[in-house]
Design an enzyme around this catalytic site. Structure first.
Site, short mmCIF file in Angstrom:
data_model
loop_
_atom_site.label_atom_id
_atom_site.label_comp_id
_atom_site.label_asym_id
_atom_site.label_seq_id
_atom_site.Cartn_x
_atom_site.Cartn_y
_atom_site.Cartn_z
N ASN A 26 2.74 3.67 -10.71
CA ASN A 26 1.90 3.95 -11.97
C ASN A 26 0.82 3.37 -10.73
OD1 ASN A 26 0.80 2.57 -14.04
ND2 ASN A 26 0.16 1.48 -12.83
N TYR A 63 -8.57 13.61 -8.59
CA TYR A 63 -7.38 12.70 -9.37
C TYR A 63 -6.68 13.86 -10.56
CZ TYR A 63 -6.05 9.79 -13.22
OH TYR A 63 -4.85 8.98 -14.34
N ASP A 78 0.63 -1.32 0.40
CA ASP A 78 -0.11 0.13 0.02
C ASP A 78 0.88 1.36 0.18
OD1 ASP A 78 -1.70 2.07 0.59
OD2 ASP A 78 -2.81 1.48 2.39
N LYS A 80 -2.48 14.58 -10.90
CA LYS A 80 -1.51 14.34 -11.25
C LYS A 80 -0.81 15.26 -11.67
CE LYS A 80 -2.63 9.81 -12.34
NZ LYS A 80 -1.95 8.59 -12.28
#
Length: 257
Positions: A93, A163, A66, A167
């Site tokens: 990733n 998200y 994790d 990023k």
């Protein structure tokens, strides 16, 4: 000689999707691969990444990880070095998303996405860099970090607030590490995939979303995981010896349009 012969690599989120494709490509090019993921079974079904690599005669190890836990990341790197002797490349990733906008995103959702996609990447980058500094350079490089970012780190993804923010942070994290640690002979780059069709269920494979992506992408097909794996192979190899701090687009021309 294969492009990654004798290289020791970690790929997070390597049980499925992009991570799986990268791990398989690395193994095919001679690398030993540590598969770091929460679950071992691929979302696409079929053999595990570990089984695929070993069946092909490659060297691999699965470590349940994790990445949002520093202790788990520390254990991952320690097990890699104990098993293979050093670390040459880490591919960050593993990522999650919520498909929620600002008002819809709960504090718990925000914390979980940032905890994996940004803090988790920070942990992996830091722990890998610590290991790189403890080993001798090979061909003038102590180690390579490859962060999987996204085109949504540069343009907004409608309705996916945490998200996209995470990023964008990864892109800046990549630049910062590259500049701060060039003298340490640590290379750090990112890969920004466009629309890549993977086997994962959910909003990513919604027919309307796929249709929009096909119309929006200049190249006459959508991306495959192998397209990202090719970029990850190049950045992990000695061919990319004077490149650091870049965010390499693999998007079929989306961002150019």
């Amino acid at each position: 000689m294969s492009m990654l012969q004798n290289k020791i690599t970690i790929v997070t989120g390597a049980s499925s999707g992009l991570g799986r494709a990268i791990a398989l490509r690395y193994a095919a090019e001679g690398a030993s691969v540590v598969i770091a993921d929460m679950i071992e079974a691929p979302l696409e079904g079929g053999e595990t990444t570990l089984e695929r690599i070993r069946t092909g005669g490659g060297q691999a190890l699965f470590v349940r990880t994790d990445i949002s836990s520093w202790d788990a990341v520390d254990a991952l790197v320690r097990e890699t070095v104990n098993h293979f002797g050093r670390l040459d490349v880490i591919v960050n990733n593993a990522a999650i998303y919520t498909s929620t906008n600002l008002l819809e995103t709960t504090p718990e959702q925000w914390g979980r996405v940032i905890g994996v996609n940004l803090t988790g990447f920070f942990y992996c980058c830091k722990r890998a860099a610590q290991q790189f500094l403890a080993q001798e350079p090979v061909n003038e490089v102590r180690g390579r970090i490859i962060n999987i970012s996204s085109q949504h780190g540069m343009v907004a993804c409608p309705g996916d607030f945490p998200y996209g923010v995470s990023k964008g942070g990864i892109v800046q994290m990549t630049r910062q590490i590259a500049v701060d640690h060039a003298d340490d002979l640590i290379i750090c780059n990112a890969i920004a995939p466009g629309k890549i069709v993977t086997g994962k269920p959910g909003v990513a494979n919604n027919p309307d979303a796929l249709d929009y992506s096909r119309r929006r992408t200049p190249w006459p097909r959508l991306g495959a995981p192998e397209d990202v794996a090719g970029a990850a192979l190049f950045l992990a190899s000695d061919m990319a010896s004077y490149m650091t701090g870049i965010n390499l687009m693999v998007d079929g021309g989306w961002m150019a349009g």
